[in-house]
Design an enzyme around this catalytic site. Structure first.
Site, mmCIF file in Angstrom:
data_model
loop_
_atom_site.group_PDB
_atom_site.id
_atom_site.type_symbol
_atom_site.label_atom_id
_atom_site.label_comp_id
_atom_site.label_asym_id
_atom_site.label_seq_id
_atom_site.Cartn_x
_atom_site.Cartn_y
_atom_site.Cartn_z
ATOM 1 N N ASP A 20 0.854 -1.192 0.000
ATOM 2 C CA ASP A 20 0.000 0.000 0.000
ATOM 3 C C ASP A 20 0.887 1.237 0.000
ATOM 4 O OD1 ASP A 20 -1.851 1.978 0.538
ATOM 5 O OD2 ASP A 20 -2.081 1.422 2.659
ATOM 6 N N ASP A 24 -4.053 3.825 2.804
ATOM 7 C CA ASP A 24 -5.480 3.544 3.031
ATOM 8 C C ASP A 24 -5.728 2.100 3.467
ATOM 9 O OD1 ASP A 24 -5.053 2.166 0.703
ATOM 10 O OD2 ASP A 24 -6.638 3.138 -0.451
ATOM 11 N N ASP A 28 -1.842 -1.188 -3.760
ATOM 12 C CA ASP A 28 -2.123 -0.452 -4.993
ATOM 13 C C ASP A 28 -0.974 -0.609 -5.991
ATOM 14 O OD1 ASP A 28 -0.153 1.340 -3.956
ATOM 15 O OD2 ASP A 28 -1.724 2.241 -2.706
ATOM 16 N N ASP A 97 -5.645 -10.081 -15.030
ATOM 17 C CA ASP A 97 -6.644 -11.103 -14.735
ATOM 18 C C ASP A 97 -7.943 -10.663 -15.395
ATOM 19 O OD1 ASP A 97 -8.241 -13.014 -13.444
ATOM 20 O OD2 ASP A 97 -7.017 -12.923 -11.630
ATOM 21 N N ASP A 198 -10.046 -15.695 -15.943
ATOM 22 C CA ASP A 198 -10.843 -16.153 -14.806
ATOM 23 C C ASP A 198 -11.943 -17.121 -15.280
ATOM 24 O OD1 ASP A 198 -11.434 -15.698 -11.914
ATOM 25 O OD2 ASP A 198 -13.370 -15.050 -12.708
ATOM 26 N N GLU A 257 -7.887 -20.222 -16.140
ATOM 27 C CA GLU A 257 -8.370 -20.929 -14.954
ATOM 28 C C GLU A 257 -9.435 -21.873 -15.488
ATOM 29 O OE1 GLU A 257 -10.349 -20.315 -10.555
ATOM 30 O OE2 GLU A 257 -10.936 -19.015 -12.191
ATOM 31 N N HIS A 319 -4.878 -17.346 -4.506
ATOM 32 C CA HIS A 319 -5.740 -16.536 -3.642
ATOM 33 C C HIS A 319 -7.049 -17.225 -3.281
ATOM 34 C CE1 HIS A 319 -7.297 -16.083 -7.632
ATOM 35 N NE2 HIS A 319 -8.359 -15.441 -7.182
ATOM 36 N N ASP A 320 -7.271 -18.422 -3.825
ATOM 37 C CA ASP A 320 -8.508 -19.145 -3.527
ATOM 38 C C ASP A 320 -8.282 -20.366 -2.647
ATOM 39 O OD1 ASP A 320 -10.096 -17.472 -5.149
ATOM 40 O OD2 ASP A 320 -9.636 -18.644 -6.938
#
Ligand code: GLC
Length: 562
Positions: A20, A24, A28, A97, A198, A257, A319-320
């Protein structure tokens, strides 16, 4: 012809959690740019960045409301251009992605589409008459309810097999296809090197909307075999179109994917004539137990399933899925660490493109997140079954021991894993024995030793518990083989004159021995050589032909003498 992605090491960034730059609490693009040297240090040279497009973030970017922009929380198109330029300067490629199966329900296309049956966008999405009951048993997997959601304005239901906020496109509609092919060209024009697609095998659904048959598997199938809401044969036509456009744009990669519990189905997405996706994600390692035999069977099965000319890939985390350091944790912290090193050695030395997931290089693990801090719709819906949610594998990257872990000066969007003070990049950086140093050494070795990226692979039957294989470049053909041979010969103490003479013939072979068990194992090898890298031995040590005693969880890579 070799393609760049065949030699590349990919590194997946979940952008909310990587770095970051503006305090925030959410990562990013400027943050990513500021950490590119870390990626270089791993020997990684390609990024897959999870979605950064404008999004209401109902599924954290996997619900896109504008396919040509950058969400303000991640920056803007200028920041994106700056990231691409900075990556290119370092020889890093960037894949985005692309979430093309569905948009956000706030995308202007869907807002229009749902307003009336006669709106020109209406046929871009999938609708059925609302008869008071869904037309079939398809499920919204993050809501655990029906995938058919009511739309009062038209008296219909639309399809959303993730959440109701992710309405699905009708990819049989040529206008939808054209729109996405244009979007892809737009990003190619901005310097993007390819896409991770995706849920690519979900683009096309059964025309007759038949119900899925039963499957005994609860996770991730929700007790259904996805015969009709995914994996329809017509999808191959789309892959061929996308491939043509990617090739025409010049060396762009498409990684699908392909929703694979089924490796044959995934492999088929390369196309019979290798004319579809460049790579279909191979998720099989995500389902393997900690076993040398299981990984070998999985890898061999994948190689065998690939059509002629297709290139393999491997991954252990994303990430899954629960992070692999956590999945393969041992009885002690030392054992967990040793297994993480072994897993990295396997991932980075098998034949195929490795995909790393941010944080695995420091052994980030999963931790239970308190209910009030859960963000993932799936985790919230399935609470208290914490392993079903995905927040725990998305916690912020641990850069240093400062209060925000060097990730953010603000409150991170997800809690830090409490081990951040001891487990972080800064702490491991100066430690030769750390996991991070091990990843870096493997990355360097993979670049230096051509057999590791380009060589053939041959598995060896040594002992139960030991995964063993040779990566080999055939001799006598071209500079690459000669350079490999020279390095190898030098390592084997062959006189320089012999090296020159050897140009015509010798092969270069790297032998990889990985002891998955937590006890010592004597492994009979028929060839000796010099250590290139090892968890228990130093570079340059001699390995004699004959029995080698491998320590618990030892990884040993050596170049064979000829
Ligand atoms: C893919 C993504 C996942 C996302 C889903 C819906 O499986 O990897 O994170 O939630 O698609 O887009």
């Amino acid at each position: 012809m070799r393609h760049w992605w065949e030699d590349a090491v990919f590194y997946q960034i979940y952008p909310r959690s990587f770095m970051d730059s503006d305090g925030d609490g959410i990562g990013d693009l400027r943050g990513i740019e500021s950490r590119l040297d870390h990626i270089v240090s791993l020997g990684a040279d390609a990024l897959w960045i999870s979605p950064v497009f404008p999004s209401p973030m109902k599924d954290f970017g996997y619900d896109v409301s504008d396919y040509r922009g950058i969400d303000p929380m991640f920056g803007n198109l200028e920041d994106f251009a700056s990231l691409i330029a900075a990556a290119k300067r370092r020889g890093i490629r960037v894949a985005l992605d692309l979430v093309a199966n569905h948009s956000s329900d706030e995308h202007p296309w869907f807002v229009e589409a749902r307003s009336s049956r006669s709106n020109p966008r209406h046929p871009w999405y999938l609708w059925v008459e609302d008869t008071g009951r869904p037309p079939n048993n398809w499920k919204a997997i993050f809501e655990l309810g029906s995938a058919w959601h009511r739309n009062e304005a038209t008296g219909e239901r639309y399809l959303g097999t993730f959440t109701r906020h992710q309405p699905e496109f009708d990819w049989r509609n040529p206008e939808v296809r054209r729109a996405f092919y244009d979007i892809m060209r737009y990003w190619y024009g901005l310097g993007v090197d390819g896409f991770r697609l995706d849920v690519a095998t979900a683009y096309i659904k059964d025309e007759r909307l038949r119900s899925n048959p039963f499957s005994p598997r609860l996770v991730p199938d929700l007790l259904q075999r996805h015969l009709y809401d995914r994996n329809r044969p017509e999808v191959h036509e789309i892959f061929r179109d996308m491939r043509k456009a990617a090739d025409a744009a010049g060396e762009r990669v498409l990684i699908g994917e392909t929703h694979g519990q089924d490796h044959e189905l995934a492999a088929s997405c390369h196309g019979g004539a290798n004319d579809e996706l460049h790579m279909a994600f191979n998720f099989d390692f995500l389902n393997q137990p900690w076993s040398a035999e299981a990984f070998r069977v999985s890898a061999e099965r994948w190689y065998a399933a690939l059509p002629e000319g297709a290139w393999p890939n491997f991954t252990l985390s994303n990430h899954d899925q629960n992070r692999h350091a956590w999945r393969y944790r041992g009885r002690t912290e030392e054992e967990t660490e040793a297994r993480a090193k072994l897993a990295a050695a396997m991932l980075l030395t098998l034949k195929g493109t490795p995909f790393l997931y941010y944080g695995e290089e420091i052994g980030m693990t999963c931790v239970r997140i308190p209910r009030r801090r859960l963000r993932d719709p799936l985790g919230i819906r399935t609470w208290p079954f914490w392993r079903n949610g995905r927040d725990q594998e998305r916690t912020p990257m641990q850069w240093d021991a400062s209060p925000g872990a060097g990730f953010s000066s603000g409150e991170p969007w997800l809690p830090l894993n409490p081990d951040w003070r001891s487990r972080n990049v800064a702490a491991q950086e100066g430690e030769p024995a750390s996991l991070l140093s091990w990843y870096r050494a493997l990355g360097r070795l993979r670049k230096a030793e051509e057999p590791l990226s380009r060589g053939s692979i041959e598995f060896l039957d040594l002992r139960r518990g030991v995964l063993a294989y040779d990566r080999r470049i055939a001799g006598g053909s071209g500079a690459g083989a000669a350079a490999g041979a020279a390095a190898d010969a030098a390592a084997a103490d062959v006189a320089a004159a012999d090296v020159a003479a050897a140009d015509a013939a010798p092969a270069a072979t790297v032998r990889v021995l990985l002891n998955f068990s937590s006890r010592s194992i004597e492994a009979p090898t028929n060839a000796g050589g010099r250590v290139l890298l090892g968890t228990h031995r130093s570079e340059g040590e001699t390995i004699q032909a004959g029995p080698v005693i491998l320590g618990p969880c030892e990884a040993l890579l050596y170049s064979l003498s000829r």
